[in-house]
Design an enzyme around this catalytic site. Structure first.
Site, short mmCIF file in Angstrom:
data_model
loop_
_atom_site.label_atom_id
_atom_site.label_comp_id
_atom_site.label_asym_id
_atom_site.label_seq_id
_atom_site.Cartn_x
_atom_site.Cartn_y
_atom_site.Cartn_z
N ASN A 1 -3.38 7.14 3.87
CA ASN A 1 -4.58 6.58 3.24
C ASN A 1 -5.22 7.70 2.43
O ASN A 1 -4.74 8.85 2.44
CB ASN A 1 -5.55 6.03 4.29
CG ASN A 1 -6.68 5.21 3.67
OD1 ASN A 1 -6.43 4.33 2.84
ND2 ASN A 1 -7.92 5.50 4.02
N ARG B 1 -7.19 -0.10 -8.71
CA ARG B 1 -6.79 0.78 -7.62
C ARG B 1 -7.04 0.07 -6.28
O ARG B 1 -7.67 -0.97 -6.24
CB ARG B 1 -7.56 2.10 -7.67
CG ARG B 1 -9.05 1.91 -7.80
CD ARG B 1 -9.84 2.96 -7.12
NE ARG B 1 -9.66 2.96 -5.68
CZ ARG B 1 -10.17 2.05 -4.84
NH1 ARG B 1 -10.90 1.04 -5.27
NH2 ARG B 1 -9.96 2.13 -3.55
N GLN C 1 -14.52 7.45 -4.67
CA GLN C 1 -14.45 5.98 -4.48
C GLN C 1 -15.54 5.49 -3.53
O GLN C 1 -16.04 4.37 -3.64
CB GLN C 1 -13.08 5.57 -3.93
CG GLN C 1 -11.93 5.70 -4.90
CD GLN C 1 -11.26 7.06 -4.82
OE1 GLN C 1 -11.86 8.05 -4.40
NE2 GLN C 1 -10.00 7.13 -5.20
N ASP D 1 -2.49 2.77 2.71
CA ASP D 1 -1.61 2.62 1.53
C ASP D 1 -0.16 2.43 1.94
O ASP D 1 0.63 1.86 1.19
CB ASP D 1 -1.75 3.83 0.61
CG ASP D 1 -3.09 3.77 -0.10
OD1 ASP D 1 -4.09 4.19 0.50
OD2 ASP D 1 -3.15 3.24 -1.22
N ARG E 1 2.51 4.81 -9.34
CA ARG E 1 1.90 5.45 -8.16
C ARG E 1 2.88 5.29 -6.99
O ARG E 1 3.25 4.16 -6.65
CB ARG E 1 0.56 4.81 -7.80
CG ARG E 1 -0.53 5.04 -8.84
CD ARG E 1 -1.90 4.72 -8.29
NE ARG E 1 -2.47 5.83 -7.54
CZ ARG E 1 -3.60 5.75 -6.84
NH1 ARG E 1 -4.26 4.61 -6.78
NH2 ARG E 1 -4.07 6.79 -6.19
O1 MRU Z 1 -6.40 6.27 -4.82
P1 MRU Z 1 -6.95 4.95 -4.41
O2 MRU Z 1 -8.40 4.80 -4.74
O3 MRU Z 1 -6.11 3.80 -4.89
O4 MRU Z 1 -6.83 4.96 -2.81
C1 MRU Z 1 -7.17 3.80 -2.13
C2 MRU Z 1 -7.13 3.93 -0.66
O5 MRU Z 1 -6.72 4.93 -0.11
C3 MRU Z 1 -7.52 2.70 0.10
O6 MRU Z 1 -8.11 3.03 1.33
C4 MRU Z 1 -6.27 1.84 0.37
O7 MRU Z 1 -5.56 1.65 -0.81
C5 MRU Z 1 -6.60 0.54 0.96
S1 MRU Z 1 -7.45 -0.54 -0.16
C6 MRU Z 1 -7.67 -1.97 0.68
#
Ligand code: MRU
Length: 357
Positions: free
Chosen positions: A258, A56, A207, A248, A100
């Site tokens: 994000n 992820r 996370q 993202d 995703r």
């Molecule tokens: O759902 P996730 O854990 O993949 O979400 C990740 C985020 O929102 C991060 O902040 C983003 O991907 C940047 S990672 C460098």
């Protein structure tokens, strides 16, 4: 460099073993309790790994998708025509992209792999596969360089002793090395610059608790874990001089998707006069997307809210849940967008476009 910092900044979350022709990654769902590498071989396993967040973070899923495309290209029967090959590779790419929808790095990496296949189609089979492998390595190595540059630019925004709030995980696990929003903290540890980090636990998938506080504390960074609803208190206490968050997808006008909760952090920060910086590679900028309203937002399983972290479900089965994985922070709340090419300032419609000229 201090060994503890290096172990975190240079940890290999995704690795392709060319001798064994095998794709490995750290299963992030098991952290921090267990650090275990898993191998994925089939399209189904790769899609599942992305959906379940075993791998992820926007840049990391792009890198993983690039190696997946190479690994899957190897499974295409050699008997068919070159057009058959492209068609099969395109179908694999579509399945990976659909895993995703929000992080644009995933489709960006898949498209680069398809473009490489199209451009090198005249090569014989082994040479074409080698070209695809080299492209995946290039995507991976480019991310390492980009994250290091982002970390340097991000650190330039901080003074020794500053407190910084971060949301979700944008460290080495989410990228290649160092990370984006977390990179400056690790670089600070490497250079002996003191910074204090407040990590939101980041409901519902934690996370921040499971990954950010794990990475930062292992590297010796002064990190304090808080629940998401404590951010206002920490800001009011004057403990936070900046917010650093990942991304993202960044739309052409600077609106940024994000992890869910980021826009709330930005709204609070505005109230307390604290600057919010978005840190990410240019591969996360989508100039084809005009604004945040056009960013697709992933909806996830209600059980992540109701049951995942508890011995018994915390809500009745019939209770409705709304579980968006991401939200969009309005560009007007963002003080700067930190990329590997430098720090963009408003108006973002101009400064982001200038990066690609
Ligand atoms: O759902 P996730 O854990 O993949 O979400 C990740 C985020 O929102 C991060 O902040 C983003 O991907 C940047 S990672 C460098």
């Amino acid at each position: 460099m201090n060994d503890a910092v290096r172990q975190v900044t240079h940890a290999q979350n995704i690795r392709y073993d060319k001798t064994a022709e095998a794709l490995y990654m750290i299963d992030q769902t098991l952290l921090p309790g267990e650090e275990k590498e898993i191998r994925t071989e089939t399209l189904e396993e790769m899609v599942e790994a992305i959906k379940a967040l075993r791998v992820r973070g926007a840049p990391a899923i792009g890198i993983f998708a690039a190696y997946s495309m190479y690994a899957l290209a190897r499974t295409i029967p050699t008997a068919g025509t070159r057009e058959d090959f492209l068609h099969s590779l395109g179908s694999f790419g579509d399945a990976l992209k659909a895993a995703r929808p929000t992080a644009v790095n995933l489709s960006w990496a898949v498209d680069l792999m398809l473009e490489t296949a199209r451009e090198r189609l005249e090569l014989d089979g082994p040479a074409l596969l080698e070209a695809l492998y080299q492209k995946a390595v290039e995507i991976h190595e480019d991310d390492i360089a980009k994250c290091r540059a982002i970390s340097e630019y991000g650190l330039s925004l901080l003074k020794p002793g500053d407190g910084v709030l971060t949301h979700c995980n944008a460290g080495p696990l989410a990228t290649s090395r160092y990370g984006t929003a977390q990179g400056p903290f690790l670089l600070a540890a490497e250079k002996g610059v003191p910074v204090r980090v407040f990590a939101d636990e980041t409901r519902p998938l934690l996370q921040g608790a499971r990954l950010t506080s794990y990475e930062l504390s292992r590297a010796g960074v002064d990190v304090t874990l808080i629940c998401d609803n404590m951010a206002s208190m920490v800001m009011k206490n004057g403990w936070v001089q900046a917010c650093f968050v990942g991304c993202d997808r960044i739309a052409a006008n600077g609106d940024t998707a994000n992890k869910i909760g980021t826009s709330g952090v930005a709204i609070l920060a505005k109230h307390y006069g604290i600057p919010v910086y978005v840190l990410g590679p240019t591969s996360t900028i989508d100039l084809n997307c005009p604004d945040g309203d056009h960013i697709p937002i992933e909806l996830r399983d209600p059980d992540e809210i109701k049951a995942l972290w508890y011995e018994k479900p915390m809500a009745l089965p019939e209770v409705k849940c709304y579980n968006p994985a991401f939200d969009v922070t309005d560009h007007s709340l963002i003080a700067g967008i930190v990329t590997e090419k430098g720090i963009c300032r408003p108006p973002y419609s101009e400064s982001l476009a200038a990066l690609f000229k």
